[in-house]
Design an enzyme around this catalytic site. Sequence first.
Site, PDB file in Angstrom:
ATOM      1  CG  ASP A  65      -1.861   1.159   1.276  1.00  0.00           C
ATOM      2  OD1 ASP A  65      -2.367   1.539   0.202  1.00  0.00           O
ATOM      3  OD2 ASP A  65      -2.077   1.712   2.358  1.00  0.00           O
ATOM      4  CG  ASP A  67      -1.585   7.551   0.707  1.00  0.00           C
ATOM      5  OD1 ASP A  67      -0.625   7.423  -0.076  1.00  0.00           O
ATOM      6  OD2 ASP A  67      -2.545   8.307   0.489  1.00  0.00           O
ATOM      7  CE1 TYR A  77      -9.486  10.413   0.238  1.00  0.00           C
ATOM      8  CE2 TYR A  77     -10.474  12.600   0.468  1.00  0.00           C
ATOM      9  CZ  TYR A  77     -10.593  11.216   0.461  1.00  0.00           C
ATOM     10  OH  TYR A  77     -11.806  10.640   0.678  1.00  0.00           O
ATOM     11  NE  ARG A 158     -12.586   2.196  -2.079  1.00  0.00           N
ATOM     12  CZ  ARG A 158     -11.845   3.233  -1.697  1.00  0.00           C
ATOM     13  NH1 ARG A 158     -11.117   3.884  -2.577  1.00  0.00           N
ATOM     14  NH2 ARG A 158     -11.836   3.628  -0.440  1.00  0.00           N
TER      15      ARG A 158
END
Length: 244
Positions: A65, A67, A77, A158
């Site tokens: 991943d 972040d 964000y 997603r």
Amino acid sequence: MIGALCKAADLITFLLNPGRELPCSAIPTYMVMYISREYKASVEPPTTIQQLAYNNNMFRAIFLDRDGVLIENRSNYVRDWSHVTILPRVIEALSRFQQDGFKIIVVTNQSAVGRSLMTFKAAQEINNRLIQTIKANGGWIDAVYMCPHTPEDVCSCRKPQPGLLIQAAQEFSLDFNSSWMVGDAWSDLLAGQSAGLHGTVMVKTGRGATQLLENQPEGIQSFLISDDLLDAFNTITYFQKNTS
């Protein structure tokens, strides 16, 4: 809401037989960003299953991943390069993964694009600059794959859906059976487990420490816990040496 998670085998079957229905509720089209490649609305199905997952020369991968694993999370964000802060010990960890023979693949949900808070191009530029910065400092990333959708889009890329991992496997000839996922959220681990990876690791950076205090989601399988990405490298190395 996404219903039953699509297994990797389900998506492979769909790609080879587009007329068939998936036994899960995900829409089998996904948008991908592969380094500087233009993003696609769909992918062409491979000629054979072997092209997707069983090529002669296959590589193990570490799926990461972005972040919370590589860079600091932001509640509003990461929408600009000025928002990017690479976490401690990340460069060393990436260098060690590369030296150990892993393909390093970043798979990231970036719904800020789908929410019109930033453009796809801006998100792409952040990812490319992150790759360049990491390489310039001695680390390595082979590719970044990005989902720009919101949860309401019910896409198959997603996370926790495994679409991005499957696309990476096709592009890089990756062996899921010897590959790992490292994330800071249950959705990361579920994506890796749904794809059939060898193992998954939750790091305590980013959202990880908080996620571990919450109830585990339905369907989660066994996983390892590490303090950060470098600790994850040490954990994976130790696990492989003692279970092979």
